[in-house]
Enzyme design. Structure first.
Site, PDB file in Angstrom:
ATOM      1  N   HIS A 164       0.892  -1.069  -0.032  1.00 11.65           N
ATOM      2  CA  HIS A 164       0.106  -0.153  -0.030  1.00 11.65           C
ATOM      3  C   HIS A 164       0.848   1.248   0.076  1.00 11.65           C
ATOM      4  O   HIS A 164       1.876   1.399   0.521  1.00 11.65           O
ATOM      5  CB  HIS A 164      -0.768  -0.002   1.200  1.00 11.65           C
ATOM      6  CG  HIS A 164      -2.018  -0.954   1.082  1.00 11.65           C
ATOM      7  ND1 HIS A 164      -3.141  -1.004   2.064  1.00 11.65           N
ATOM      8  CD2 HIS A 164      -2.186  -2.011   0.374  1.00 11.65           C
ATOM      9  CE1 HIS A 164      -4.018  -1.832   1.708  1.00 11.65           C
ATOM     10  NE2 HIS A 164      -3.362  -2.463   0.521  1.00 11.65           N
TER      11      HIS A 164
ATOM     12  N   GLU B 190       0.676   3.889   1.932  1.00 10.54           N
ATOM     13  CA  GLU B 190       1.169   4.394   3.233  1.00 10.54           C
ATOM     14  C   GLU B 190       2.250   3.608   3.706  1.00 10.54           C
ATOM     15  O   GLU B 190       3.128   3.902   4.248  1.00 10.54           O
ATOM     16  CB  GLU B 190      -0.186   4.199   4.191  1.00 10.54           C
ATOM     17  CG  GLU B 190      -1.356   4.957   3.745  1.00 10.54           C
ATOM     18  CD  GLU B 190      -2.496   4.196   2.668  1.00 10.54           C
ATOM     19  OE1 GLU B 190      -3.751   4.435   3.023  1.00 10.54           O
ATOM     20  OE2 GLU B 190      -2.016   3.522   2.219  1.00 10.54           O
TER      21      GLU B 190
ATOM     22  N   CYS C 218      -6.376   1.799   5.166  1.00 13.35           N
ATOM     23  CA  CYS C 218      -7.269   0.428   5.481  1.00 13.35           C
ATOM     24  C   CYS C 218      -6.902   0.162   6.953  1.00 13.35           C
ATOM     25  O   CYS C 218      -6.078   0.825   7.613  1.00 13.35           O
ATOM     26  CB  CYS C 218      -6.784  -0.828   4.559  1.00 13.35           C
ATOM     27  SG  CYS C 218      -5.186  -1.295   4.830  1.00 13.35           S
TER      28      CYS C 218
ATOM     29  N   CYS D 174      -2.887  -0.450   7.479  1.00 11.73           N
ATOM     30  CA  CYS D 174      -2.249   0.842   7.359  1.00 11.73           C
ATOM     31  C   CYS D 174      -2.455   1.835   8.641  1.00 11.73           C
ATOM     32  O   CYS D 174      -1.382   2.364   8.949  1.00 11.73           O
ATOM     33  CB  CYS D 174      -2.574   1.569   6.097  1.00 11.73           C
ATOM     34  SG  CYS D 174      -1.882   0.714   4.672  1.00 11.73           S
TER      35      CYS D 174
END
Length: 154
Positions: A82, A84, A110, A113
């Site tokens: 991801h 992040e 999410c 994260c």
């Protein structure tokens, strides 16, 4: 966005940069960009894509897409890291402290994260698009991680 002769707000400026960062994404489903900022200085950036040195989704395809997996489900079978997470990894890799920083991202984080952002001490997440993850929102609130939908913070 911005009109001629008028400077964007800091939030607009950093969100525009998150969009530019998202342009590097190789995900077939959604392009996400993240920018870590502290005291109006960029500390780290990240976009969603395969780990360094591995083939990207736009080269080998997306297993989740081919199986028809809905958004937010079975993320463990996704090749991509991801945005992040990549921003966190880049900061760590280069020895940049991000404790107390803000995160500008094109998509609300999410649960995974969110847990990482809580643990590293991010204080505020400014996001553009809502990601329906109730547990992530609840844990952010419990931890004091401020979630701000871009454009609704005034």
């Amino acid at each position: 966005m911005m009109t001629q002769g008028k400077r964007p707000s800091w939030d607009s400026y950093f969100m525009q940069l998150a969009f530019v960062v998202a342009g590097r994404s190789t995900c077939l489903r959604r392009q996400v960009g993240a920018v870590m900022v502290k005291e109006k200085q960029i500390l780290s950036t990240g976009y969603n894509g395969s780990p360094s040195g591995l083939l990207h989704c736009d080269q080998v395809g997306c297993l989740r897409q081919s199986l028809g997996v809905p958004s937010g489900e079975r993320t463990e079978i996704c090749r991509a890291v991801h945005a992040e997470q990549n921003a966190l990894v880049q900061a760590a890799k280069h020895g940049v402290s991000i404790t107390g920083a803000d995160l500008y991202t094109t998509l609300q984080p999410c649960i995974l994260c969110t847990k990482l952002l809580i643990n590293v001490g991010i204080k505020r997440v400014i996001y553009l698009e809502t990601y329906k993850d109730q547990l992530a929102a609840e844990m952010a609130k419990e931890a004091g991680l401020v979630l701000v939908k871009f454009g609704e913070d005034k």
